[in-house]
Write an enzyme that holds these catalytic residues in place. Structure first.
Site, short mmCIF file in Angstrom:
data_model
loop_
_atom_site.label_atom_id
_atom_site.label_comp_id
_atom_site.label_asym_id
_atom_site.label_seq_id
_atom_site.Cartn_x
_atom_site.Cartn_y
_atom_site.Cartn_z
N GLY A 215 -6.62 -9.08 -3.55
CA GLY A 215 -6.16 -8.62 -2.22
C GLY A 215 -6.15 -9.75 -1.23
O GLY A 215 -6.25 -10.92 -1.61
N ASN A 216 -6.02 -9.43 0.03
CA ASN A 216 -6.06 -10.45 1.08
C ASN A 216 -6.72 -9.87 2.32
O ASN A 216 -7.06 -8.69 2.36
CB ASN A 216 -4.64 -10.95 1.38
CG ASN A 216 -3.74 -9.84 1.85
OD1 ASN A 216 -3.92 -9.30 2.93
ND2 ASN A 216 -2.78 -9.45 1.01
#
Ligand code: CTP
Length: 425
Positions: A215-216
Site C-alpha cells: 500500500g501507500n
C-alpha cells in the site's frame, strides 16, 4: 502549518450578524473556530447560532470554566484572533489592554496575530479618541481591515461599515500565513452546477495474501476536499474511494474500491460522459504477480523473500490518451524532489506523458503532504505553464484547483458548442 485554531471575537454592534459569515467561511476553509462573543454581541446574535456555525461550544463568561483556566486557555491556544465587528468601545478597551470580559482576557493571554474589522458610525470612527486607539493597535501590530464606506444602520452613510466577511477572512488568513491566500467564499460559487465531477481519492492496496498488501501512505484528504468543494459548487460528484482513512464526504455517490484494477474499472465507468475527472488517488504502479490463497509462510531457511511484481495499468494515461474532448482531466503528481525547478520539470514531463489537461504537483516526504490538513501545490496547464500556485488547508487548495478547472470547463464547453453550431449561411 496545520489546521489553524482561530478565535473569532464578536463585539456588540449591529454588524455582529455578519460575523456569522466570517465564522462560517473560516470553518468551511477547514479551521477550528472558537467564538468569543461579548455580552453586547449576544444581543444581536444568539449563542445557538454561533455554536451551530462554529461547531464548537461558545463561552462568554469570565467566571465560568475557572478550573480549566479558560480566561487564558482560549488565547494561549489561538493561532489567530479575529475581532469582527470591533466597536469603538471594544477598540478602546483593546488599546487600553482591559480584561474585564472573556474576550479581553483572551487577547491579553495570546501571542497570536490579531486582526480587527471596525464597525461604527462615521463620527465615532473619525473621533480623535478612536483614531488614537486605532493607531495604538496598529503600532502593536494589529491588522485593521476596513471599515468600508457605505450605508450605515440609520439613514447615514460614510466610512464605518464593517468590511465584507470574505474580505475579513482573506485578510486574516493572509496575515497568519504570510502570503497571498485565495478567498474562501462563505457561499461557494455555484459554478459547477449541472456538471458531473469524478474524483478518485485514497491509496490502492495490492493484496499479497489474505492478510497482507502493498500500500501507500495516502490518506485521501486532498481528494475528499476536492469532492466536497465540487459538491459545494453545485456539481454531481462520484467519489471513487480507495481505502480512505477519513470520513466520507456528504452528498457524493461513493464507489468503494481497493486495488488499482478495481479503481480503474470504477473510474473508467464513471468517467464516461463526465465533465471533469480528478485522479487524486495514489495508485500502485505494480501488483504482486500472484496472490496467495493462503497466508504466505516464512521460509525455514534464513533467505529473504523475493516478490514478483507486474505493472498495473496507468489509469490517468489511459484516459488521457483516449479521445476525451469535453472532459477535463486532472492528474496529481506527488514528488519527493526538493529542488523547485526540478520539481516543476518533473511535473511538466508527467503531465505530457499522461495526457492530462492539468497536473497538480505537490511535494511529499516523510513529514510532508500525506496525513496533513494543509497542502502547497502548483498546477501545470497544457502548455507547461504554471496556471496557479496555492497554499492553505486542503479545502482551500481544492477550491483553488477547481477555480482553474472551472475556467477550463467553460472554455471546453464553448469549444464544443462552436463545433456543433451549423455554419451560418
Ligand atoms: N496514476 C494512475 N495510474 C497509475 C499510477 C498513477 O492513474 N498506475 C495517476 C495518479 O492518480 C496521479 C498521477 O497518475 O494522478 C501521477 O501519479 P504518480 O504516482 O505521481 O506518478 P506515476 O505515474 O506513478 O509516476 P512515478 O511514480 O514514476 O513518479
Amino acid at each position: 502549518m496545520t489546521r489553524l485554531n482561530i478565535v473569532v471575537g464578536i463585539t456588540g454592534g449591529i454588524a455582529a450578524y455578519k460575523a456569522v459569515g466570517v465564522v462560517r467561511a473560516l470553518v468551511l476553509a477547514g479551521h477550528d473556530v472558537h467564538v468569543v462573543p461579548t455580552e453586547g454581541a449576544l444581543r444581536f446574535v444568539g449563542r445557538p447560532t454561533l455554536e451551530a456555525i462554529s461547531r464548537n461550544p461558545v463561552h462568554t463568561e469570565l467566571y465560568e470554566g475557572v478550573a480549566e483556566v479558560r480566561h487564558v486557555a482560549i488565547g494561549q491556544a489561538a493561532d489567530l484572533i479575529v475581532i469582527a465587528p470591533a466597536t469603538a468601545n471594544s477598540i478602546a478597551k483593546l488599546a487600553a489592554g482591559l480584561a474585564d470580559d472573556l474576550l479581553g482576557n483572551t487577547v491579553l493571554a495570546s501571542e497570536a496575530p490579531v486582526v480587527i474589522a471596525p464597525a461604527m458610525h462615521t463620527e465615532m470612527w473619525r473621533h480623535p479618541a478612536t483614531r488614537a486607539n486605532v493607531e495604538t493597535l496598529r503600532s502593536r501590530g494589529v491588522t485593521i481591515v476596513g471599515p468600508a464606506v457605505g450605508q450605515l444602520t440609520g439613514a447615514d452613510s460614510g466610512p464605518g461599515r464593517m468590511e465584507e466577511p470574505d474580505e475579513i477572512v482573506r485578510a486574516a488568513l493572509e496575515r497568519v500565513m504570510g502570503e497571498r491566500v485565495s478567498p474562501v467564499s462563505s457561499v461557494a460559487p455555484r459554478d459547477l452546477e449541472g456538471r458531473h465531477v469524478v474524483v478518485s481519492a485514497g491509496g490502492t492496496r495490492e493484496p499479497l495474501d489474505p492478510v497482507r498488501f502493498l500500500g501507500n501512505r495516502s490518506s485521501g484528504k486532498q481528494g475528499i476536499a476536492i469532492a466536497e468543494a465540487a459538491r459545494a459548487r453545485g456539481a454531481r460528484v462520484t467519489l471513487v474511494a480507495a481505502n480512505l482513512e477519513v470520513a466520507d464526504p456528504e452528498g457524493c455517490d461513493i464507489r468503494r474500491v481497493s486495488t488499482a484494477l478495481e479503481l480503474q474499472a470504477a473510474v473508467t465507468e464513471a468517467a464516461a460522459g463526465a465533465d471533469v475527472v480528478v485522479m487524486a488517488a495514489a495508485v500502485a504502479d505494480y501488483r504482486p504477480a500472484a496472490v496467495s490463497e493462503a497466508k504466505i509462510k516464512k521460509d525455514q531457511s534464513d533467505d529473504g523473500l523475493t516478490l514478483e511484481l507486474v505493472r498495473n495499468p496507468d489509469i490517468l494515461a489511459g484516459l488521457g490518451h483516449a479521445p476525451h474532448s469535453g472532459t477535463i482531466l486532472v492528474g496529481f503528481a506527488a514528488e519527493t524532489e526538493a529542488d523547485d525547478e526540478r520539481l516543476l520539470a518533473l511535473g511538466r514531463a508527467k503531465r505530457e506523458a499522461k495526457g492530462a489537461d492539468l497536473l497538480v504537483v505537490n511535494r511529499v516526504g516523510w513529514n510532508e503532504g500525506f496525513a496533513s490538513d494543509e497542502n502547497r501545490i502548483l498546477v501545470i496547464g497544457r502548455d507547461g505553464v504554471v496556471v496557479t500556485r496555492a497554499h492553505g488547508t486542503k479545502l482551500s487548495v481544492a477550491h483553488d484547483i477547481l477555480d482553474v478547472v472551472v475556467s477550463q470547463v467553460t472554455t471546453a464547453a464553448h469549444a464544443a458548442q462552436s463545433t456543433k453550431e451549423p455554419e451560418s449561411a
